[in-house]
Design a protein around this motif. Sequence first.
Motif, mmCIF file in Angstrom:
data_model
loop_
_atom_site.group_PDB
_atom_site.id
_atom_site.type_symbol
_atom_site.label_atom_id
_atom_site.label_comp_id
_atom_site.label_asym_id
_atom_site.label_seq_id
_atom_site.Cartn_x
_atom_site.Cartn_y
_atom_site.Cartn_z
ATOM 1 N N PRO A 231 0.795 -1.232 0.000
ATOM 2 C CA PRO A 231 0.000 0.000 0.000
ATOM 3 C C PRO A 231 0.825 1.279 0.000
ATOM 4 O O PRO A 231 0.288 2.344 -0.255
ATOM 5 N N ALA A 232 2.119 1.166 0.294
ATOM 6 C CA ALA A 232 2.999 2.341 0.230
ATOM 7 C C ALA A 232 4.245 1.938 -0.549
ATOM 8 O O ALA A 232 5.314 1.742 0.005
ATOM 9 N N ILE A 233 4.107 1.807 -1.871
ATOM 10 C CA ILE A 233 5.158 1.241 -2.712
ATOM 11 C C ILE A 233 6.427 2.091 -2.694
ATOM 12 O O ILE A 233 7.524 1.582 -2.868
ATOM 13 N N THR A 234 6.299 3.408 -2.460
ATOM 14 C CA THR A 234 7.483 4.265 -2.449
ATOM 15 C C THR A 234 8.020 4.511 -1.050
ATOM 16 O O THR A 234 9.079 5.105 -0.885
ATOM 17 N N ASP A 235 7.321 4.114 -0.017
ATOM 18 C CA ASP A 235 7.748 4.315 1.364
ATOM 19 C C ASP A 235 6.769 3.539 2.233
ATOM 20 O O ASP A 235 5.854 2.910 1.727
ATOM 21 N N GLY A 236 6.945 3.511 3.571
ATOM 22 C CA GLY A 236 5.829 3.062 4.393
ATOM 23 C C GLY A 236 6.140 2.083 5.494
ATOM 24 O O GLY A 236 7.239 1.527 5.581
ATOM 25 N N GLY A 237 5.137 1.824 6.354
ATOM 26 C CA GLY A 237 5.173 0.856 7.420
ATOM 27 C C GLY A 237 3.753 0.601 7.871
ATOM 28 O O GLY A 237 3.430 0.724 9.042
ATOM 29 N N VAL A 238 2.872 0.280 6.923
ATOM 30 C CA VAL A 238 1.431 0.269 7.188
ATOM 31 C C VAL A 238 0.813 -1.120 6.978
ATOM 32 O O VAL A 238 -0.386 -1.238 6.828
ATOM 33 N N ILE A 239 1.644 -2.150 7.019
ATOM 34 C CA ILE A 239 1.172 -3.481 6.626
ATOM 35 C C ILE A 239 0.099 -4.029 7.563
ATOM 36 O O ILE A 239 -0.854 -4.666 7.120
ATOM 37 N N LYS A 240 0.224 -3.781 8.859
ATOM 38 C CA LYS A 240 -0.751 -4.310 9.811
ATOM 39 C C LYS A 240 -2.116 -3.656 9.620
ATOM 40 O O LYS A 240 -3.145 -4.325 9.576
ATOM 41 N N ASP A 254 -11.346 -14.306 11.057
ATOM 42 C CA ASP A 254 -11.716 -15.400 11.954
ATOM 43 C C ASP A 254 -10.560 -15.797 12.870
ATOM 44 O O ASP A 254 -10.780 -16.321 13.963
ATOM 45 N N PHE A 255 -9.339 -15.585 12.401
ATOM 46 C CA PHE A 255 -8.149 -15.952 13.158
ATOM 47 C C PHE A 255 -7.142 -14.806 13.065
ATOM 48 O O PHE A 255 -7.072 -14.115 12.047
ATOM 49 N N ALA A 256 -6.345 -14.614 14.093
ATOM 50 C CA ALA A 256 -5.339 -13.551 14.052
ATOM 51 C C ALA A 256 -4.214 -13.850 15.024
ATOM 52 O O ALA A 256 -4.447 -14.250 16.165
ATOM 53 N N VAL A 257 -2.974 -13.664 14.550
ATOM 54 C CA VAL A 257 -1.787 -13.755 15.407
ATOM 55 C C VAL A 257 -0.917 -12.547 15.127
ATOM 56 O O VAL A 257 -0.574 -12.278 13.975
ATOM 57 N N TYR A 258 -0.593 -11.786 16.172
ATOM 58 C CA TYR A 258 0.332 -10.661 16.058
ATOM 59 C C TYR A 258 1.672 -11.077 16.661
ATOM 60 O O TYR A 258 1.719 -11.720 17.720
ATOM 61 N N ALA A 272 -1.229 -1.637 18.801
ATOM 62 C CA ALA A 272 -2.556 -1.969 19.331
ATOM 63 C C ALA A 272 -2.713 -3.468 19.546
ATOM 64 O O ALA A 272 -2.262 -4.278 18.735
ATOM 65 N N ASN A 273 -3.350 -3.821 20.640
ATOM 66 C CA ASN A 273 -3.632 -5.224 20.917
ATOM 67 C C ASN A 273 -4.808 -5.710 20.062
ATOM 68 O O ASN A 273 -5.618 -4.907 19.578
ATOM 69 N N PRO A 274 -4.931 -7.036 19.864
ATOM 70 C CA PRO A 274 -6.018 -7.559 19.025
ATOM 71 C C PRO A 274 -7.403 -7.112 19.450
ATOM 72 O O PRO A 274 -8.283 -6.920 18.604
ATOM 73 N N ASP A 275 -7.622 -6.918 20.749
ATOM 74 C CA ASP A 275 -8.959 -6.551 21.204
ATOM 75 C C ASP A 275 -9.387 -5.191 20.665
ATOM 76 O O ASP A 275 -10.582 -4.945 20.473
ATOM 77 N N GLU A 276 -8.426 -4.305 20.407
ATOM 78 C CA GLU A 276 -8.775 -3.017 19.797
ATOM 79 C C GLU A 276 -9.318 -3.235 18.392
ATOM 80 O O GLU A 276 -10.288 -2.590 17.980
ATOM 81 N N ALA A 277 -8.712 -4.170 17.646
ATOM 82 C CA ALA A 277 -9.196 -4.483 16.304
ATOM 83 C C ALA A 277 -10.595 -5.085 16.344
ATOM 84 O O ALA A 277 -11.399 -4.874 15.435
ATOM 85 N N PRO A 289 -7.820 -14.296 19.047
ATOM 86 C CA PRO A 289 -6.548 -13.746 18.577
ATOM 87 C C PRO A 289 -5.462 -13.816 19.652
ATOM 88 O O PRO A 289 -5.750 -13.840 20.853
ATOM 89 N N VAL A 290 -4.224 -13.836 19.186
ATOM 90 C CA VAL A 290 -3.067 -13.933 20.080
ATOM 91 C C VAL A 290 -2.041 -12.879 19.683
ATOM 92 O O VAL A 290 -1.810 -12.652 18.495
#
Length: 337
Positions: A231-240, A254-258, A272-277, A289-290
């Motif tokens: 999503p930020a091909i020229t720069d970035g840190g937004v993957i999550k 349905d499933f999530a691991v951070y 942010a912790n999974p519960d915020e999501a 989630p974990v």
Amino acid sequence: MQEESVEIIPSLAVLKKSESMPDGTPTVRGYDFSEGVDYHKLLQSYATSGFQAQNFGRAVEEINRMIHCKLLPIDDKNVKELIGHPTGRSRTNCSIFLSYTSNMISSGVRETIRYLVQNNMVDCLVTTAGGIEEDFMKCFAPTYVGDFALKGHSLREKGINRVGNLLIPNDNYEKFDAWIIPILNTMLQEQKEKGTLWTPSRVIDRLGREINNPDSVYYWAHRNNIPVFCPAITDGGVIKHHTCNANLARNGADFAVYLNTAQEFDGSDSGANPDEAVSWGKIKSNAKPVKICAEASLVFPLLVAETFSQRQNEFTAPTPRTETTAQDDTGKNCEMF
């Protein structure tokens, strides 16, 4: 008149009487090395070791749940979601997103990611610009092991760049530029002559085809029709955030691991912790989630060892993309990117 006698039990003056623990509550127990070294049993013992080791054990369980769901026959109830896939990939019962930052490609975790993509174990990748660039650079020249304490001024004089305790000579970038610039010129010509619309994902797929090197993550992503989102091909840190938002559109994952070292005290999305999501609908409320608070180069290969690699033979081999298909690619279905 007789005085009453009162017995004082010191422990009860401080401690409240314990209730019985529920049946089946696990007890804390680590690995007994007197039994020899069995790495599988060692990692299994993390689930009852407490602290972040316990979260590792929970993450193994969560990842194995998503793998089990993925390998199940497609649920007819989800047929609308499963109709058609713009890359031509075969749909499965669970789509697995793998998101990572560029430093994971800089490090030896690159080979773990390449293993997952080569064996068709994940369904899409989300990364940053450096996560693309440095994979291709390593096809031409290596990254070296250095030290966190090396002085920047001295390295600058030698034309060497430091990424943590890794070293990348300037020559590596020159070799990368010499390879990519002619390809970009050809792509520009195709855009002018054929009207090809180059989205970030389409650019990455083309480069994965052009690199023709099985050491590359994106070579295998091209071969196996695994889309890569940057999503930020020229720069970035937004993957999550990008991955979570993609799942918001389907009412949550349905499933999530951070797995990261970021913390939530500053209100950042990365910490942010999974519960915020869950509160946003990015993870379903009935999910489990974990989050593991740990440095990924230490832990991610161990997670893969206890999950995906244990079930490698159960994954369906992909239908390799033919060169004819790739060459006829003129921008159709580009809206997915």
